[in-house]
Write a protein that holds these residues in place. Structure first.
Motif, mmCIF file in Angstrom:
data_model
loop_
_atom_site.group_PDB
_atom_site.id
_atom_site.type_symbol
_atom_site.label_atom_id
_atom_site.label_comp_id
_atom_site.label_asym_id
_atom_site.label_seq_id
_atom_site.Cartn_x
_atom_site.Cartn_y
_atom_site.Cartn_z
ATOM 1 N N ILE A 105 -3.308 -42.065 -4.498
ATOM 2 C CA ILE A 105 -4.537 -42.072 -3.695
ATOM 3 C C ILE A 105 -4.792 -40.644 -3.201
ATOM 4 C CG2 ILE A 105 -5.692 -42.952 -1.631
ATOM 5 C CD1 ILE A 105 -3.986 -45.444 -1.811
ATOM 6 N N PRO A 106 -5.747 -39.919 -3.790
ATOM 7 C CA PRO A 106 -6.123 -38.608 -3.251
ATOM 8 C C PRO A 106 -6.942 -38.815 -1.975
ATOM 9 C CG PRO A 106 -6.874 -38.919 -5.537
ATOM 10 C CD PRO A 106 -6.502 -40.251 -5.002
ATOM 11 N N PHE A 107 -6.810 -37.893 -1.024
ATOM 12 C CA PHE A 107 -7.602 -38.015 0.204
ATOM 13 C C PHE A 107 -8.009 -36.650 0.728
ATOM 14 C CE2 PHE A 107 -3.318 -37.432 1.817
ATOM 15 C CZ PHE A 107 -3.481 -36.664 2.961
ATOM 16 N N SER A 108 -9.166 -36.634 1.362
ATOM 17 C CA SER A 108 -9.671 -35.459 2.056
ATOM 18 C C SER A 108 -10.539 -35.995 3.192
ATOM 19 C CB SER A 108 -10.472 -34.567 1.099
ATOM 20 O OG SER A 108 -10.956 -33.428 1.765
ATOM 21 N N ASP A 109 -11.869 -35.833 3.109
ATOM 22 C CA ASP A 109 -12.753 -36.457 4.088
ATOM 23 C C ASP A 109 -12.887 -37.958 3.845
ATOM 24 O OD1 ASP A 109 -13.171 -34.266 5.561
ATOM 25 O OD2 ASP A 109 -15.263 -33.924 4.995
ATOM 26 N N SER A 110 -12.503 -38.397 2.664
ATOM 27 C CA SER A 110 -12.455 -39.818 2.309
ATOM 28 C C SER A 110 -11.293 -40.002 1.339
ATOM 29 C CB SER A 110 -13.789 -40.264 1.677
ATOM 30 O OG SER A 110 -14.061 -39.515 0.510
ATOM 31 N N ALA A 111 -11.160 -41.204 0.799
ATOM 32 C CA ALA A 111 -10.033 -41.472 -0.101
ATOM 33 C C ALA A 111 -10.419 -42.577 -1.073
ATOM 34 C CB ALA A 111 -8.794 -41.866 0.699
ATOM 35 N N TYR A 112 -9.712 -42.650 -2.186
ATOM 36 C CA TYR A 112 -9.922 -43.732 -3.144
ATOM 37 C C TYR A 112 -8.666 -43.879 -4.006
ATOM 38 C CZ TYR A 112 -10.589 -40.396 -6.985
ATOM 39 O OH TYR A 112 -10.409 -39.408 -7.928
ATOM 40 N N ILE A 113 -8.522 -45.043 -4.639
ATOM 41 C CA ILE A 113 -7.381 -45.262 -5.527
ATOM 42 C C ILE A 113 -7.690 -44.618 -6.870
ATOM 43 C CG2 ILE A 113 -6.012 -46.972 -6.770
ATOM 44 C CD1 ILE A 113 -6.341 -48.867 -4.448
ATOM 45 N N GLN A 114 -6.973 -43.568 -7.178
ATOM 46 C CA GLN A 114 -7.151 -42.905 -8.467
ATOM 47 C C GLN A 114 -6.353 -43.624 -9.553
ATOM 48 O OE1 GLN A 114 -5.045 -39.276 -9.162
ATOM 49 N NE2 GLN A 114 -6.761 -38.307 -10.228
ATOM 50 N N MET A 115 -5.111 -44.011 -9.223
ATOM 51 C CA MET A 115 -4.273 -44.770 -10.154
ATOM 52 C C MET A 115 -3.679 -45.960 -9.416
ATOM 53 S SD MET A 115 -1.024 -43.545 -12.483
ATOM 54 C CE MET A 115 0.280 -43.849 -11.270
ATOM 55 N N PRO A 116 -4.004 -47.193 -9.826
ATOM 56 C CA PRO A 116 -3.438 -48.376 -9.164
ATOM 57 C C PRO A 116 -1.927 -48.453 -9.387
ATOM 58 C CG PRO A 116 -5.325 -48.937 -10.551
ATOM 59 C CD PRO A 116 -4.951 -47.537 -10.885
ATOM 60 N N LEU A 117 -1.268 -49.309 -8.615
ATOM 61 C CA LEU A 117 0.176 -49.487 -8.750
ATOM 62 C C LEU A 117 0.538 -49.901 -10.178
ATOM 63 C CD1 LEU A 117 0.830 -51.425 -5.432
ATOM 64 C CD2 LEU A 117 1.591 -49.099 -5.934
ATOM 65 N N THR A 118 1.460 -49.178 -10.779
ATOM 66 C CA THR A 118 1.841 -49.461 -12.161
ATOM 67 C C THR A 118 3.270 -49.006 -12.418
ATOM 68 O OG1 THR A 118 1.308 -49.054 -14.497
ATOM 69 C CG2 THR A 118 0.923 -47.255 -12.958
ATOM 70 N N GLU A 119 3.898 -49.611 -13.422
ATOM 71 C CA GLU A 119 5.218 -49.178 -13.888
ATOM 72 C C GLU A 119 5.097 -48.285 -15.110
ATOM 73 O OE1 GLU A 119 8.458 -52.444 -13.429
ATOM 74 O OE2 GLU A 119 6.567 -53.510 -13.761
ATOM 75 N N ASP A 120 3.876 -48.072 -15.587
ATOM 76 C CA ASP A 120 3.667 -47.213 -16.748
ATOM 77 C C ASP A 120 3.539 -45.768 -16.282
ATOM 78 O OD1 ASP A 120 3.055 -46.039 -19.123
ATOM 79 O OD2 ASP A 120 1.201 -47.147 -19.496
#
Length: 322
Positions: free
Chosen positions: A124-139
């Protein structure tokens, strides 16, 4: 009996090619002997062909990995759900570490992806806001591409709002009903925010953090259209010096029973995160079906080698007799 590597079926073209070549050689040999009016037994040469083709086929069968199912059982897979919260604020461009804070942070995350095993990781990158860039994964193999894409232009604004990233991570943990919520914050710190502390406490999030930068600090390069254009200035026109503000990261890690690490040119203990994360309680992630097979390829391989050896020996004997 089944075969584990059916993709190797194309190897069976080799015995066919060998058969064609040897059959052609046999016909040509018989013509030469007939021209010379020499009588030779065709049975020995035919037997040689049979041995070599049979041996080749048996080796090809071995390449298909013949196997027999012995047992199937369900195994509980355990691991941690971990979100990496990556600071992409403009201060991460400061060059008090090589080559700058954000690149060092990305390198640290890549190393974590290489070393960690059995856990699910998201970014999850964050600055003035945030978002899920890569969901939870084992890959983990796809992680490097996401990490390479991280830069300070990913999210507009340039501030440092950890609370947004924590809320998104917590929502994801709640959705999958995670028993333990673990986040790793990679940042150069920020001002103490009581709402962040309260949120971590109330939602029982374990915070590990890596402070990237130095206490001495450095000015922040200002880039426009990809080109360096002086340094970032404050409202008064003075050049801003960004220093590592680790006190808040330390407090956040301490109150949540996590740990704080530091990374700069002189001191980098971030690799300890790998060993520390292995010692915490593991969640039950998934049920995985395990199948146990007995392999039989070695028997086919051995028989194939024996027949090839007999064919080769018989070939040498035929040449001697002639």
């Amino acid at each position: 009996m089944k075969f584990g590597n059916l993709e190797n079926l194309y190897y069976f073209i080799l015995p066919i090619i060998i058969l064609i070549i040897m059959a052609y050689g046999m016909v040509k040999r018989n013509k030469i002997l007939k021209t010379l009016r020499i009588q030779r037994s065709k049975k020995s040469y035919l037997l040689k062909i049979i041995f070599i083709i049979l041996g080749s086929c048996l080796i090809c069968v071995a390449l298909l990995s013949p196997e027999k199912l012995l047992e199937e059982k369900d195994v509980q897979v355990e691991g941690n759900n971990i979100y990496v919260l990556m600071d992409t604020s403009s201060s991460m461009l400061a060059e008090d570490v090589y080559p700058n804070r954000i690149e060092l942070g990305k390198r640290i995350i890549k190393n974590i992806f290489k070393e960690i095993k059995g856990d699910k990781i998201g970014i999850i990158p964050f600055s003035d806001s945030a978002y899920i860039q890569m969901p939870l994964t084992e890959d983990y193999s796809i992680g490097e591409n996401y990490i390479n894409a991280i830069d300070t232009n990913l999210i507009s604004g340039g501030g440092t709002k950890i609370i947004d990233a924590l809320k998104i991570a917590n929502d994801s943990f709640e959705e999958i009903k995670a028993e333990k919520k673990v986040v790793l914050i990679v940042s150069d710190g920020g001002e103490r925010e009581k709402d962040v502390i309260d949120f971590v406490k109330n939602n029982k999030i374990t915070v590990y953090s890596i402070g990237v930068g130095t206490n001495k600090g450095e000015v922040i390069p200002d880039y426009k259209n990809g080109k360096r254009n002086g340094f970032v200035k404050n409202n008064k026109g003075s050049i801003v010096v960004s220093k590592l503000n680790n006190s808040f990261l330390k407090e956040l890690s301490k109150i949540s029973e996590g740990k704080y690490y530091e990374a700069n040119n002189l001191n980098d203990n971030s690799e300890k995160f790998i060993s520390d994360i292995k010692n915490i309680h593991k969640d039950k992630l998934d049920n995985e079906k395990i199948t146990i097979y007995k392999k039989y390829y070695q028997y086919f391989l051995l028989l194939g080698m024996i027949f090839l050896f007999l064919g080769y020996f018989l070939n040498r004997r035929l040449k001697y007799e002639e």
